[in-house]
Design an enzyme around this catalytic site. Sequence first.
Site, PDB file in Angstrom:
ATOM      1  N   TRP A 148       0.834  -1.203   0.000  1.00 18.46           N
ATOM      2  CA  TRP A 148       0.000   0.000   0.000  1.00 18.46           C
ATOM      3  C   TRP A 148       0.872   1.257   0.000  1.00 18.46           C
ATOM      4  O   TRP A 148       0.510   2.274  -0.595  1.00 18.46           O
ATOM      5  CB  TRP A 148      -0.903  -0.005   1.236  1.00 18.46           C
ATOM      6  CG  TRP A 148      -1.668   1.266   1.454  1.00 18.46           C
ATOM      7  CD1 TRP A 148      -2.813   1.670   0.824  1.00 18.46           C
ATOM      8  CD2 TRP A 148      -1.331   2.325   2.362  1.00 18.46           C
ATOM      9  NE1 TRP A 148      -3.216   2.902   1.296  1.00 18.46           N
ATOM     10  CE2 TRP A 148      -2.324   3.327   2.237  1.00 18.46           C
ATOM     11  CE3 TRP A 148      -0.298   2.518   3.281  1.00 18.46           C
ATOM     12  CZ2 TRP A 148      -2.311   4.489   2.991  1.00 18.46           C
ATOM     13  CZ3 TRP A 148      -0.277   3.683   4.032  1.00 18.46           C
ATOM     14  CH2 TRP A 148      -1.275   4.650   3.883  1.00 18.46           C
ATOM     15  N   HIS A 149       2.044   1.191   0.631  1.00 12.57           N
ATOM     16  CA  HIS A 149       2.921   2.349   0.682  1.00 12.57           C
ATOM     17  C   HIS A 149       3.576   2.628  -0.672  1.00 12.57           C
ATOM     18  O   HIS A 149       3.943   3.772  -0.950  1.00 12.57           O
ATOM     19  CB  HIS A 149       4.011   2.152   1.736  1.00 12.57           C
ATOM     20  CG  HIS A 149       3.502   2.224   3.140  1.00 12.57           C
ATOM     21  ND1 HIS A 149       2.971   1.132   3.803  1.00 12.57           N
ATOM     22  CD2 HIS A 149       3.433   3.267   4.018  1.00 12.57           C
ATOM     23  CE1 HIS A 149       2.605   1.503   5.026  1.00 12.57           C
ATOM     24  NE2 HIS A 149       2.873   2.778   5.179  1.00 12.57           N
ATOM     25  N   GLY A 150       3.737   1.619  -1.500  1.00 14.13           N
ATOM     26  CA  GLY A 150       4.345   1.844  -2.805  1.00 14.13           C
ATOM     27  C   GLY A 150       4.650   0.546  -3.523  1.00 14.13           C
ATOM     28  O   GLY A 150       4.797  -0.506  -2.896  1.00 14.13           O
ATOM     29  N   PHE A 209       2.716   9.100  -0.182  1.00 10.13           N
ATOM     30  CA  PHE A 209       1.855   7.935  -0.304  1.00 10.13           C
ATOM     31  C   PHE A 209       0.418   8.331  -0.630  1.00 10.13           C
ATOM     32  O   PHE A 209      -0.431   7.472  -0.754  1.00 10.13           O
ATOM     33  CB  PHE A 209       1.884   7.112   0.984  1.00 10.13           C
ATOM     34  CG  PHE A 209       3.297   6.766   1.405  1.00 10.13           C
ATOM     35  CD1 PHE A 209       4.147   6.157   0.509  1.00 10.13           C
ATOM     36  CD2 PHE A 209       3.757   7.069   2.678  1.00 10.13           C
ATOM     37  CE1 PHE A 209       5.450   5.851   0.876  1.00 10.13           C
ATOM     38  CE2 PHE A 209       5.046   6.757   3.054  1.00 10.13           C
ATOM     39  CZ  PHE A 209       5.900   6.154   2.151  1.00 10.13           C
TER      40      PHE A 209
END
Length: 471
Positions: A328-330, A471
């Site tokens: 989800w962060h990247g 983000f």
Amino acid sequence: MNFVSPEYALLFCVVFALYYLLPRHQLAILLVASLVFYGWAQPLEIPLLLAVSFGSSSATYLILRQRGNPRKLMFYGISANLAVLAFFKYKFLAIDPGFAAASSPNGLVESILYAPLPIGISFYTFHCISLIGDAYRQQFTEADLRGGLRYWHFMRNGLLYLVFFPQIVAGPIVKAHQFMPQIGKKSMSDVPFSEAAKWIIWGLFFKSFVADNLAQFTVWMDQPATFQGLGRFDLVALLCCYSYQIFADFAGYSAIAIGSAALLGYRLPINFNRPYVARSFSDFWRRWHISLSSFLREYLYIPLGGNRRGPMRTYFNLFATMALGGLWHGADLSFLIWGAAHGVALCVERAASPVVRFLPSNGAVLKALQLGYSAWIFVVVSCLWLFFKLQTFDHALLYIKTILYGQTQSAFQAYQYAAVAIYAIPVLLAHLVPKRISEKDNLLMAVCYGAMLTLSIFDKGPTDAFIYFQF
């Protein structure tokens, strides 16, 4: 727009004055202010935000009105939001970057594929999912909504939840059933001014004085050309330094968001609770980025089955939740490793939990073991921040290799270590001073907050974007 910028201070003062001078137009003022705040740097991203918000609010309204098949509406609404997020963050996991130039001579496909990542898309996507999911699970109903379910009234309220400016860019992630019942006319007499001021001053201090000053040292970690010239102890110290910086930066942002929202009559969830004194990895995730941990648990871990389907399925659910939380962060291998490593730690800890009953019952021995385990957790968490900081897997491995096999002679001077220690002390105090003691003496607290505000103004570091803005 940055919380510690003059532009934000001016915007908030104008909004605050109009908000209570024109109580009949409070929601409209908040909506306009939120769009100004969000589009200040990138106004072209507003149409996407409005389109996603309108679609999610419409799906939610139909679910609440029992129009059509609620399950299908929920599925399509959440899928559409995930598709938008996947396009902007994860498209190059499935598409060769060279495809863009080869498939579009006029550059149209290339310009679409290389469109910049919209600010805060990960956060407002989660809010869209919460809005739709909470409505489907009937966690808020028409009775919880002031004004009922009139279409445009609900669309306005849904839009406010999704674009509310204190939390749109980097949270805290507030669930729909927590926020929607709060929407309504606010009175200045109900504003907790003292509490809000404490949150904002605390946040400004940890962002401007602590995080931004520490950032002048952790910048040495960014490139191999710089960190390879440092000694082993320097690299370890910088890793701890970044661990303090990311806490101060993100906890500072969350505190300013909570204080700003409180001045407008809204309650946002607390996001940090002394995470570096956690007694276990599961306890760490009950203390660090609490709103994200709670969201992943409620909307991913439990739907996957939680701990209801046997030990092996529980381990899989824990690992999958944390790995997906990392992604989800990247869309980078470093983020996946960071999340997966936390997932493995949670699984190992859960598997070893029966051993705890055989630990010595002697208080001093047990306390020493617990203290040692808490220190171990901080070491592991700090090491894993390396993958979060560098975001390039090869660089992270090279950093570790340099720690193990690099030079022993320090490249930093004593005054530089002293400066790091000075900026790190507030983080230590925030974790080690019990809350009941810190809030016992009102005069002492007034002096402390006055000192924090003074240092935030006169010894602030070079203003940096909040880490979680990416983000």
